[in-house]
Design an enzyme around this catalytic site. Structure first.
Site, short mmCIF file in Angstrom:
data_model
loop_
_atom_site.label_atom_id
_atom_site.label_comp_id
_atom_site.label_asym_id
_atom_site.label_seq_id
_atom_site.Cartn_x
_atom_site.Cartn_y
_atom_site.Cartn_z
N GLY A 14 4.01 22.08 16.46
CA GLY A 14 4.49 20.96 15.65
C GLY A 14 5.60 21.41 14.73
O GLY A 14 5.51 22.45 14.07
N ALA A 15 6.69 20.63 14.72
CA ALA A 15 7.86 20.99 13.90
C ALA A 15 8.18 19.88 12.92
O ALA A 15 9.32 19.47 12.76
CB ALA A 15 9.05 21.30 14.79
N GLY A 19 4.75 22.27 9.68
CA GLY A 19 5.00 23.31 10.67
C GLY A 19 6.26 24.10 10.35
O GLY A 19 6.28 25.32 10.42
N PHE A 119 5.21 5.76 -8.96
CA PHE A 119 4.54 5.51 -7.69
C PHE A 119 3.10 5.09 -7.98
O PHE A 119 2.57 5.35 -9.06
CB PHE A 119 4.56 6.77 -6.82
CG PHE A 119 5.27 6.59 -5.51
CD1 PHE A 119 6.64 6.48 -5.47
CD2 PHE A 119 4.56 6.51 -4.32
CE1 PHE A 119 7.30 6.31 -4.26
CE2 PHE A 119 5.22 6.35 -3.11
CZ PHE A 119 6.59 6.25 -3.07
N GLN A 240 -5.64 5.16 5.94
CA GLN A 240 -4.95 4.40 4.91
C GLN A 240 -4.14 3.26 5.52
O GLN A 240 -3.38 3.47 6.46
CB GLN A 240 -4.00 5.31 4.14
CG GLN A 240 -3.20 4.57 3.08
CD GLN A 240 -2.57 5.53 2.09
OE1 GLN A 240 -1.54 6.15 2.38
NE2 GLN A 240 -3.19 5.69 0.95
N HIS A 242 -1.23 0.93 4.63
CA HIS A 242 -0.16 0.80 3.63
C HIS A 242 0.01 -0.68 3.32
O HIS A 242 0.08 -1.50 4.23
CB HIS A 242 1.14 1.40 4.17
CG HIS A 242 2.16 1.66 3.12
ND1 HIS A 242 2.83 0.64 2.48
CD2 HIS A 242 2.60 2.81 2.56
CE1 HIS A 242 3.65 1.17 1.58
NE2 HIS A 242 3.53 2.48 1.61
N LEU A 252 7.63 0.55 8.05
CA LEU A 252 7.22 0.83 6.68
C LEU A 252 8.26 0.37 5.65
O LEU A 252 9.45 0.60 5.82
CB LEU A 252 7.00 2.34 6.52
CG LEU A 252 6.73 2.86 5.12
CD1 LEU A 252 5.37 2.38 4.62
CD2 LEU A 252 6.79 4.37 5.07
N GLU A 255 6.57 2.28 -0.92
CA GLU A 255 5.98 1.96 -2.21
C GLU A 255 7.01 2.13 -3.33
O GLU A 255 6.86 1.57 -4.42
CB GLU A 255 4.81 2.92 -2.42
CG GLU A 255 3.94 2.65 -3.59
CD GLU A 255 2.66 3.50 -3.51
OE1 GLU A 255 2.05 3.55 -2.43
OE2 GLU A 255 2.30 4.10 -4.51
N ARG A 286 -3.14 2.60 -3.07
CA ARG A 286 -2.86 1.82 -1.87
C ARG A 286 -4.07 1.07 -1.34
O ARG A 286 -3.94 -0.06 -0.85
CB ARG A 286 -2.30 2.73 -0.78
CG ARG A 286 -0.89 3.14 -1.08
CD ARG A 286 -0.33 4.07 -0.04
NE ARG A 286 1.05 4.42 -0.39
CZ ARG A 286 1.74 5.36 0.20
NH1 ARG A 286 1.20 6.06 1.18
NH2 ARG A 286 2.98 5.62 -0.17
N HIS A 354 -1.26 3.46 8.28
CA HIS A 354 -0.17 4.31 7.83
C HIS A 354 -0.50 5.79 7.86
O HIS A 354 0.33 6.61 8.23
CB HIS A 354 0.19 3.89 6.41
CG HIS A 354 1.31 4.68 5.79
ND1 HIS A 354 2.56 4.75 6.36
CD2 HIS A 354 1.37 5.42 4.66
CE1 HIS A 354 3.34 5.50 5.59
NE2 HIS A 354 2.65 5.93 4.57
N GLU A 388 -0.75 16.53 8.16
CA GLU A 388 -1.61 15.36 8.34
C GLU A 388 -2.76 15.63 9.31
O GLU A 388 -3.84 15.05 9.17
CB GLU A 388 -0.79 14.15 8.83
CG GLU A 388 -1.60 12.85 8.81
CD GLU A 388 -0.77 11.59 9.05
OE1 GLU A 388 0.47 11.66 8.91
OE2 GLU A 388 -1.35 10.55 9.37
N ARG A 399 -5.27 8.46 -0.05
CA ARG A 399 -4.16 9.30 -0.49
C ARG A 399 -3.25 8.53 -1.44
O ARG A 399 -3.00 7.35 -1.25
CB ARG A 399 -3.33 9.73 0.73
CG ARG A 399 -2.07 10.46 0.37
CD ARG A 399 -1.40 11.02 1.60
NE ARG A 399 -0.74 10.03 2.43
CZ ARG A 399 0.43 9.45 2.15
NH1 ARG A 399 1.07 9.74 1.01
NH2 ARG A 399 0.97 8.58 2.98
N LEU A 405 3.89 14.32 1.49
CA LEU A 405 4.95 15.32 1.67
C LEU A 405 4.60 16.59 0.89
O LEU A 405 4.86 17.70 1.33
CB LEU A 405 6.30 14.77 1.22
CG LEU A 405 6.90 13.64 2.07
CD1 LEU A 405 8.29 13.27 1.57
CD2 LEU A 405 6.97 14.02 3.53
#
Lengths: 587, 232, 119
Positions: A14-15, A19, A119, A240, A242, A252, A255, A286, A354, A388, A399, A405
């Site tokens: 995974g990149a 990752g 937020f 979750q 969203h 999306l 928020e 959320r 989400h 994730e 969350r 992030l």
């Protein structure tokens, strides 16, 4: 089957954000590291993140990582592990500065420091007021983060295997992981990547739902691999929704729109969040906002009650300057996908799947945990999970926006650091037998040889329908029992499904079939976990058990591939601060 | 609605051919080309194409639609004249169907050293940058590396290996514009040969097709301007 | 080596310098043709006498020389670019480039010869 053999110190699958942070950490170690990614790194789903990254930098006002920790624990509805949350919040500022030094093009305040915005669920002084804690690059933070990491990996000469799809883990008799089997999508070449350390960074699985903000590639590949290798998923019932996805496509709408001052209205033009969360209003966490919207829609206060129903997100009052400088991407998306220019009209929005709070259980170094003798935690040698796909459990049952992030960056780095130390202190290549490899190949063999079953398309669509209707924002026993039954039947049918196209070169049909195996595993685990947890906590909202039940359910729930269920205690022992005791959660 | 799609699988096809498909597109539908392609794949699973975010930020699904390079996920079917002709990105090696080889494209990108360079010891916190200085990066950093521009640039067709192409040069401009980057002179020196930058003839195809509405042609002009300023 | 020469032997070997030379020479040529244009407007029916008189004025002769040099430089940058764009086989490209440069040199000296014939 012909297999090429590769040998590395570490293989990262995974990149995306986590990752590539781990690979960057390892790149400076002089070790032999490979990154496998089923898409070019800049196509990873991190790129879609919009709003920002939380870190108590205190650029706008006085701030403290302990306040951030409090918010995160409360946001998680006390299901998050407090040692991990402490580690994340404490290390957040350092991580932000590292990213800035790498060249991430943060938006700026007048004094030249990193811009921070409000937020949902982020407060000052243990819940006293709204905090501006979310570091942002306009509304393209994920794009900026992913590209910055990719660029720094280029600089560090990281060895990427682009468009290689990991199929299954290779595990030896002792239960240690010795690497992965992967296929080169472009040529069909199969290979065994033998490694001392395998790091899963495969992201979420939002595609188990019919509508989702997730990219098409979010198919839970790491989760499927872990389940098939006998490891459990933890808190996988916690999905979750969203509050603000565009109805239909599920695009999306960040928020950050509400963080900048936008708010939700029902068809009467009422700012209804004032009723549900008198203090935080539209910036409640959320789960709270999504449930409030769902209740409004149920009460007939939506704009399109007969069909795909929605409320609206109003932001025209912010003015063209704020929208164009802070939310330019949102404006583009709303115009393209909803034919609504937010400068003039509100945007239609509805709760949309989400983020997956659950995942492969790990400790705070990213090492994967399974249950060993007497159901005690046992570390799986050679295997890490980050981002994730992992459940280091910083998000618990819900969350907070802009913590994902942060999770990627902090735990990508932590896993890189730990793996480097482990390898340098003499971790060997785990011994395997031919049969261990053969076992990992069974799945792909099945797809190559099944000739007479049904096509995967129907199974895929039916699975998504079941998840959408029976495991959405509100859940109830009867329909979940029905849903689980249907999923089990679909899982059986999938075993006999067939692939019409068995060509070698860039066969995306084969990749989709392999992905569906993973989605199905995650969907079944989700259903089982949701049915088992008889309380409402965070994103898991049961109409038949509407209250949180700390006495019986303040614990992690783990599910295995055979749908057996077990439990792990929630960590309530942070290192340098007092534990946060569960309180009633109001916003 | 009829779609005419470029098909080529080197395992089975001697040469590429166009194949027609019918897709039901309701009259007032806001279906994007990507969704239509997914419906076509439901009919014929052998059709290969790339897609990921389906909202125009990952850069996977650049392709040539009715003659212009665009992202399938951002192109409404209703904006196109039928039959809709879809081909792979122009002038790139086809791996299969609509999937092209990005190797050279990313090599060109790497040539401009697309990462911040600053050899001074970083401060304990962030490096400072005023909002105005940061605004210089707007219109540059948003590139998604979809290759729509470079694949549509005649200068890149003529000199694919030597001319860096609009995407790579946009990134060069992004780092030249960053006040935190201290490698301006090396960067400019690296680009001064007769091909890397100067093969741009301001044809502006890049700017016309950029799905993110960026302006690589202006960015390239900016690089030239900087070189003149530095007088090197 | 020779291959590299024919692809890389731009006027100055440097993109920026070529680019500046091309633009600078374009300006000179522009002004020069403007002057010529003016001359023909005032002399709608020029004969040999009028022309030789005009080209025996010193500044005209110097300016013409500069314009010839500019044409040489401008044409080399432009034609070389077009050749390297379109002509990929080495022998053909080499021939074309050699032919062009030869032609430009001939034009240049021929121009000098014509101009100074009036002395």
């Amino acid at each position: 089957m012909k297999l090429t053999n590769y040998s590395f110190d570490a293989v990262i699958v995974g990149a995306g954000g986590s990752g590539m942070y781990a690979s960057l950490q390892l790149a400076h170690s002089g070790l032999k590291v490979a990154v496998l990614s089923k898409v070019y790194p800049t196509r990873s789903h991190t790129v879609s993140a919009q709003g920002g990254i939380a870190a108590a930098l205190g650029n706008v006002h006085e701030d403290d990582w302990r306040w951030h920790m409090f918010d995160t624990v409360k946001g998680s509805d006390y299901l998050g592990d407090q040692d991990s949350i402490e580690y994340m919040c404490k290390n957040a500022p350092t991580a932000m500065y590292e990213l800035e030094h790498m060249g991430m093009p943060f938006s700026r305040l007048e004094n030249g420091k990193i811009y921070q915005r409000a937020f949902g669920g982020q407060t000052l002084n243990y819940g006293q007021g709204v905090a501006q804690r979310t570091c942002a690059v306009a509304d393209r933070t994920g794009h900026a983060l992913l590209h910055t990491l990719f660029q720094n990996n280029i600089k560090a000469k990281t060895h990427f295997f682009n468009e290689w799809y990991a199929i299954d883990l290779v595990k030896n008799a002792a239960g240690d992981v010795a690497g992965v089997i992967a296929i080169c999508i472009a040529t069909g070449e199969m290979a065994f990547f033998n490694s001392k350390v395998t790091i899963l960074a495969t992201g979420g699985a939002g595609r188990i739902f019919e509508t989702s903000t997730n990219a098409l590639i979010n198919t839970g590949d790491g989760l499927g691999m872990a389940l098939r290798a006998g490891m459990p998923l933890q808190d996988i019932e916690m999905w979750q929704f969203h509050p603000t996805g565009l109805p239909g496509m599920g695009i999306l709408i960040t928020e950050a729109v509400r963080g900048e001052g936008g708010y939700l209205i029902n068809k009467d033009g009422e700012r209804f969040m004032e009723r549900y969360a008198p203090h935080a209003k539209d910036l409640a966490s959320r789960d709270v906002v999504s449930r409030s919207i769902a209740l409004e829609l149920r009460a007939g206060k939506g704009f399109n009650p007969g069909g795909m129903d929605y409320v609206k997100l109003k932001l025209d009052h912010l003015g063209a300057d704020v929208i164009n400088s802070r939310l330019p991407g949102i404006r583009e998306l709303a115009i393209t996908f909803a034919h609504s220019d937010p400068l003039v009209v509100p945007i239609p929005v509805t709760p949309t799947c989400h983020y997956m709070m659950g995942g492969i259980p790990t400790n705070m170094h990213g090492q994967v945990i399974t249950l060993g003798e007497q159901d005690k935690d046992r570390i799986v040698e050679g295997l890490y999970a980050i981002g994730e796909c992992a459940c280091v459990s910083v998000h618990g049952a819900n969350r907070l926006g802009s913590n994902s992030l942060l999770d990627l960056v902090v735990f990508g780095r932590a896993a890189g650091l730990h793996a480097e130390k482990a390898i340098k202190s003499g971790l060997p290549l785990h011994p395997i037998r031919e049969s261990d490899i053969e076992h990992a190949l069974t799945r792909v063999e099945r797809w190559n040889t099944n000739k007479n079953g049904e096509d995967i398309k129907t199974i895929h669509d039916e699975m998504q329908k079941v998840m959408q209707s029976d495991f959405g924002v509100f859940r109830i026993e009867e329909s979940m029992i029905e849903g689980l039954k249907k999923l089990k039947a679909l899982r059986e049918r999938l075993k006999d499904a067939r692939l019409k196209d068995t060509s070698q070169i860039f066969n995306t049909a084969r990749i989709q079939a392999l992905e569906l195996d993973n989605l199905m595993e995650v969907a079944c685990a989700t259903a089982m976990a949701a049915l088992t947890r008889k309380e409402s906590r965070g994103a898991h909202s049961r109409e038949d058990y509407p209250k949180r039940d700390d006495l019986n359910w303040l614990k992690h729930l783990v599910v295995f591939s055979d749908l057996s269920v077990n439990y792990r205690p929630v960590n309530m022992r942070p290192d340098s601060v007092d534990p946060l005791k569960p309180m009633e959660r109001v916003y | 609605m009829r779609f005419s799609i470029y098909r080529y699988n080197p395992e089975t096809d001697a040469k590429p051919y166009m194949k027609d498909y019918e897709v039901d597109v309701p009259h007032d539908s806001d279906m994007m080309v990507l969704q239509a392609l997914m419906l076509i794949k439901d009919q014929d699973e052998t059709l290969s194409f790339r897609a990921s975010c389906r909202e125009g930020v990952c850069g996977s699904d650049g392709m040539n639609i009715n003659g212009l390079n665009r992202l399938a996920c951002l192109t409404p079917v209703s904006s196109l004249k039928a039959p809709i002709t879809i081909r792979p990105l122009v002038n790139m090696t086809v791996i299969r169907d609509l999937v092209v080889d990005f190797t050279l494209f990313f090599q060109q990108y790497e040539k401009v050293q697309p990462y911040l360079q600053n050899h001074a010891e970083p401060p304990a916190t962030e490096r400072l940058q005023s909002p105005e200085e940061r605004a210089a990066l707007d219109g540059l950093y948003e590139c998604i590396l979809c290759a729509c521009c470079t694949s549509f640039c005649p200068s890149s067709w003529w000199n694919p290996e030597k001319f860096i192409g609009p995407a790579g040069l946009l990134w060069a401009a992004r780092f030249l514009a960053d006040t935190r980057d201290t490698a301006t002179e090396e960067r400019l020196a690296n680009l001064q040969d007769p091909f890397s930058v100067y093969r741009c003839r301001t044809i502006m195809n890049c700017t016309v097709v950029c799905p993110k509405n960026l302006n690589p042609a202006a960015a390239i002009a900016g690089i030239r301007h900087k070189m003149v300023e530095k007088g090197s | 080596m020779v291959n590299k020469l024919t692809t890389d032997m731009s006027l100055t070997g440097n993109g920026l310098r070529d680019w500046i030379v091309q633009r600078f020479s374009a300006v000179i040529l522009g002004v020069y043709f403007f002057v010529l244009f003016g001359f023909f407007v005032f002399h709608p029916h020029p004969d040999y006498l009028i022309l030789s008189e005009f080209f025996s004025v010193t500044w005209v002769r110097v300016f013409s020389l500069i314009a010839l040099l500019s044409l040489f430089l401008h044409a080399w940058v432009g034609v070389w670019t077009v050749i390297t764009d379109y002509v990929k086989p080495f022998p053909l490209r080499f021939l074309l480039e050699a032919f062009t440069i030869l032609l430009l040199i001939i034009y240049f000296f021929w121009g000098i010869e014509i101009l100074w014939r009036f002395v």
